[in-house]
Design an enzyme around this catalytic site. Structure first.
Site, short mmCIF file in Angstrom:
data_model
loop_
_atom_site.label_atom_id
_atom_site.label_comp_id
_atom_site.label_asym_id
_atom_site.label_seq_id
_atom_site.Cartn_x
_atom_site.Cartn_y
_atom_site.Cartn_z
N HIS A 231 0.82 -1.21 0.00
CA HIS A 231 0.00 0.00 0.00
C HIS A 231 0.85 1.27 0.00
O HIS A 231 0.34 2.36 -0.23
CB HIS A 231 -0.94 0.01 1.21
CG HIS A 231 -2.30 0.53 0.91
ND1 HIS A 231 -2.53 1.51 -0.03
CD2 HIS A 231 -3.52 0.21 1.42
CE1 HIS A 231 -3.83 1.78 -0.09
NE2 HIS A 231 -4.45 1.00 0.77
N ASP B 20 -2.14 1.99 -4.80
CA ASP B 20 -3.41 2.41 -4.20
C ASP B 20 -4.44 1.30 -4.37
O ASP B 20 -4.37 0.50 -5.31
CB ASP B 20 -3.92 3.68 -4.87
CG ASP B 20 -3.01 4.88 -4.59
OD1 ASP B 20 -2.33 4.87 -3.54
OD2 ASP B 20 -2.98 5.81 -5.43
#
Length: 425
Positions: free
Chosen positions: A397, A401
Site C-alpha cells: 500500500h 493504491d
C-alpha cells in the site's frame, strides 16, 4: 600421507559469508573427486561444495546452521602424497567423531554421476542401534512418518544413508529382523506419547523465515480477492491440449495466468515495479519477469520466468516446467532465483477458497491462485454450472493504491473470462 584442506570457496557476487546447511559426509568417510561434501546457503540459493581430491575425511570445520566466512576451513581430507598443507601448519579444526544432526532437507542430487564413488553399503541386517534417548537420527520427513505409522522408534534403526541417514530400506530391514510386529501400527495409533522434537531453523528454512518476517514488517500489506469464471479459458486450454499437446506439450492454467498478467500490466505499470524503501525509489519495469512460487523439499523457492511479455503460451509452459524442476531438485541458479518483478503463487488443488499471500520484496504485488470449483451461477437469468476460481492478491500500500489494485485484478479477470482478448494487441 598428507592433509588436503578445503576452504570455503568464493561463490562470487561479493558474498563474504555463507551458512553451512548440511553435511553429506562424516569423519572417517572415504570420498572421491567431485563427490558433494556439503551444501551451503547463500542469500539466494543452495550451493554444492564438491571434493577436488580422493581421500579420507579427518575433520569437519563447522556444524549445520553455522555462518562461515569465505576462506575459512571447511573440511580436512587425508590424501595420498603431500597434500596442500605442511604437517606443522595443519589447521586446528576440531574432529567431530559423531555425525552432526542436519536439518530436514534431502541431499541435493549431483549434477553429474561420480564414476569412481564408493558404493553405498548394503542395507544393514545386523542388530538394532542403541542411540541416546535425546539423539535425533537423520531421516527425511517421509521416513519419519513411515516409521511412526509402523510404530518404530527411529532411534533404534541403523541408518545406511549419507551421514547415517535412515532410509525406507532400513525400516524394511528392521521389520524383517523381528524388532517390530504386526500389531505395532495399531498399538501406536492409541499409545500415549510424551516425546518432543526440536528442529533447528537453519539453511533455507531460516532464509524463508527471515524474508517473510522482513516482508511483513516493512511492507504495508493489503489483500484483494476476486472471483473469476474460468469456464471459457479451461475449454480453450482443453482444446489446445487435444490439438497440440502431443507435439508442443500440455498446457496448465499457469501460462494463461502469466499471459493475463503481461497484458493487464500494460495499463498498470505501477504494479510491475520494485520499491527500494531505503533509497525511497520506485523502479517501474517494462519487462515482465514473473516469479513462480514453487514448493521444494528444502522450502519455498521462487524461480523467475524472464521476459514473459515475449513468450508464447507453450514457451511460458516449458520455462515454468524447467524452472520448477530445477528448483525442486535444488539446482536452480542464483540468476534463476532473482530479479522477478511480480510473483504468481498457487497451491494447485490445495488452493482453498481464499489466501493472503506475503509479498516477495522488493516487489509490490503478488497474485495468488485458488482452486477451481464447479458452482451454480446465474448467467443471463439462468442457473448454470460454471468453473469458478478466486484470485487472492496482495499489494504494498506504500506504492499501490487500493483502486489501482482492484482495477488491475478486474483487468486480469476480464482477460481470463474472455480468453480471446489475451491474444489481441
Amino acid at each position: 600421507m598428507g592433509t588436503h584442506v578445503i576452504k570455503m570457496p568464493d561463490i562470487g557476487e561479493g558474498i563474504a559469508e555463507v551458512e553451512l546447511s548440511v553435511w553429506h559426509v562424516k569423519v572417517g568417510d572415504m570420498v572421491v573427486e567431485d563427490q558433494v561434501l556439503a551444501d551451503v546457503m547463500t542469500d539466494k540459493a543452495m550451493v554444492d561444495i564438491p571434493s577436488p581430491v580422493h581421500g579420507k575425511v579427518i575433520a569437519l570445520g563447522g556444524q549445520p546452521g553455522e555462518v562461515m566466512a569465505v576462506g575459512s576451513v571447511l573440511i580436512s581430507i587425508e590424501v595420498e602424497g603431500a597434500g596442500n598443507v605442511k604437517e606443522s601448519a595443519q589447521p586446528a579444526v576440531a574432529v567431530k567423531e559423531a555425525p552432526v544432526a542436519a536439518p530436514e532437507v534431502e541431499p541435493v542430487v549431483q549434477s553429474k554421476p561420480v564414476a569412481a564413488a564408493a558404493p553405498r553399503p548394503a542395507v544393514c541386517q545386523g542388530p538394532m542401534v542403541a542411540r541416546e534417548a535425546d539423539e535425533r537420527p537423520l531421516a527425511s520427513p517421509a521416513v519419519r512418518k513411515h516409521a511412526l505409522d509402523l510404530g518404530i522408534q527411529l532411534r533404534l534403526v541403523r541408518g545406511t544413508g549419507p551421514a547415517g541417514r535412515v532410509l525406507h530400506e532400513d525400516l524394511d530391514a528392521y521389520l524383517a529382523q523381528g524388532q517390530s510386529n504386526a500389531s505395532a501400527p495399531v498399538a501406536a495409533a492409541y499409545a500415549q506419547r510424551n516425546d518432543e522434537e526440536q528442529i533447528p531453523v537453519i539453511g533455507m528454512r531460516r532464509k524463508i523465515a527471515q524474508r517473510m518476517q522482513d516482508a511483513t514488517q516493512r511492507a504495508a500489506h493489503f489483500s484483494y480477492v476476486e472471483e473469476i469464471d474460468v469456464t471459457a479459458v479451461e475449454e480453450l486450454r482443453a482444446h489446445l491440449n487435444e490439438k497440440h499437446g502431443a507435439t508442443r506439450g500440455k498446457l496448465t492454467l499457469l501460462p494463461f495466468l502469466v499471459r493475463a498478467l503481461v497484458v493487464a500490466l500494460r495499463d498498470f505499470p505501477q504494479i510491475n515495479a520494485r520499491y527500494d524503501d531505503e533509497a525511497q525509489v520506485i523502479t517501474r519495469l517494462g519487462a515482465v519477469h514473473v516469479g513462480i512460487a514453487t514448493q521444494a523439499d528444502i522450502g519455498l523457492m521462487v524461480p523467475v520466468v524472464r521476459h514473459a511479455e515475449a513468450r508464447s503460451l507453450w514457451d511460458s509452459a516449458q520455462e515454468i516446467s524447467r524452472l520448477a524442476t530445477a528448483a525442486r531438485n535444488g539446482k536452480a541458479s542464483r540468476d534463476e532465483l532473482s530479479g522477478s518483478s511480480i510473483t504468481l503463487t498457487s497451491l494447485g488443488a490445495l488452493g482453498g477458497i481464499v489466501s493472503t499471500p506475503v509479498l516477495n520484496l522488493p516487489e509490490v504485488a503478488i497474485v495468488g491462485v485458488n482452486k477451481i470449483v464447479e458452482r451454480p451461477m446465474v448467467v443471463k437469468g439462468q442457473i448454470v454450472i460454471r468453473k469458478m476460481m478466486n484470485l487472492s492478491s496482495s499489494f504494498d500500500h506504500r506504492v499501490v493504491d487500493g483502486m489501482d489494485a482492484a482495477q488491475f485484478i478486474q483487468a486480469v479477470r476480464g482477460l481470463l473470462e474472455q480468453p480471446a482478448t489475451l491474444f489481441v494487441d
